[in-house]
Design an enzyme around this catalytic site. Structure first.
Site, PDB file in Angstrom:
ATOM      1  N   TYR A 159       0.799  -1.067   0.026  1.00  0.00           N
ATOM      2  CA  TYR A 159      -0.033   0.024   0.104  1.00  0.00           C
ATOM      3  C   TYR A 159       0.778   1.281   0.023  1.00  0.00           C
ATOM      4  CZ  TYR A 159      -3.824   3.195   1.358  1.00  0.00           C
ATOM      5  OH  TYR A 159      -4.601   3.989   1.239  1.00  0.00           O
ATOM      6  N   ALA A 161       3.850   1.353  -1.318  1.00  0.00           N
ATOM      7  CA  ALA A 161       4.422   1.489  -2.593  1.00  0.00           C
ATOM      8  C   ALA A 161       3.497   2.050  -3.480  1.00  0.00           C
ATOM      9  CB  ALA A 161       4.840  -0.134  -3.067  1.00  0.00           C
ATOM     10  N   ALA A 162       2.096   1.515  -3.339  1.00  0.00           N
ATOM     11  CA  ALA A 162       0.960   2.162  -4.515  1.00  0.00           C
ATOM     12  C   ALA A 162       0.785   3.633  -4.181  1.00  0.00           C
ATOM     13  CB  ALA A 162      -0.368   1.433  -4.034  1.00  0.00           C
TER      14      ALA A 162
END
Length: 233
Positions: A159, A161-162
């Site tokens: 999450y 990273a996103a």
């Protein structure tokens, strides 16, 4: 604030913050395109808009983790309208878990694809409709998880990273679209609650986040508010 006649797209609007955003825009007179992975949930939000007596809404299915679904949604909008005034990139799956092994491969792929790839693709495919507006805004509900050095959320590393991907996309998009008069507005709230008291010592609420969005969208066109960052209790 009167937003009568504005055409607003809100992703992830079948529940939670997305639904609150859709209702808030409609309450101020906008026509809201409600999208969600679950058509029934999107339809329920549209029904709540209709029951409110202000603005209007239409419901569409759009799975941001599926490029074909994104393209189909964008094509459906292009067939139905000649412009979009506000695109709110809200849709993203929150993924909990402190360790990499706390989520499956499929959950990791869906989280990053939906929040990152889906946001980029949908914005790309709706950009011609935004360019047709005389007051276009792209609003990105990112997260404090997208801020450098933020470690306070219980979200999964995927999450994070996103959300960092979304932040990078929003930053360069703001720089490159400003000359066209397209404002790119990004919010970086910490983990927040949907409802609750709104005192100085209380957790941030979805309503406060939504009011920041409305404030930014309502500013004169010479006012480019690029980012909202929040103190965390």
């Amino acid at each position: 604030m009167n937003l009568h006649g504005l055409r607003v797209v809100v992703t992830g609007a079948g529940r939670g913050t997305g639904r609150t955003l859709a209702l808030a825009f409609a309450e101020r007179g906008a026509h809201v395109v409600v999208s969600a992975r679950d058509q029934a949930a999107a339809g329920r939000t549209a029904e709540l808009v209709a029951a409110g007596g202000s603005g209007s809404a239409e419901a569409h299915r759009c799975d941001l983790a599926d490029p074909d679904s994104v393209r189909g949604f964008a094509a459906a909008l292009a067939d139905r309208t000649d412009r979009i005034d506000v695109l709110v990139n809200n849709g993203a799956n929150y993924l909990p878990g402190a360790g990499l092994d706390d989520a499956s491969d499929d959950d990791i792929v869906a989280t990053i694809a939906g929040a990152a790839t889906g946001t980029v693709l949908l914005t790309r495919h709706l950009l011609p409709l935004l360019r047709a507006s005389d007051r276009p805004d792209v609003v990105n509900l990112i997260s404090a998880c997208g801020e450098p050095g933020h470690h306070r959320s219980e979200a999964h590393p995927a999450y994070y990273a996103a959300k960092h991907a979304q932040a990078g996309f929003a930053d360069i998009l703001s720089h490159r679209l400003r000359a066209e008069g397209i404002r790119v507005i990004s919010l970086y709230p910490p983990d927040f609650v949907q409802d609750g008291p709104r005192g100085a010592g209380d957790p941030l609420t979805a309503r406060s986040v939504v009011e920041c969005v409305l404030f930014a969208v309502g500013q004169p066109r010479d006012c480019f508010i690029q980012e909202f960052h929040f103190e965390q209790v």
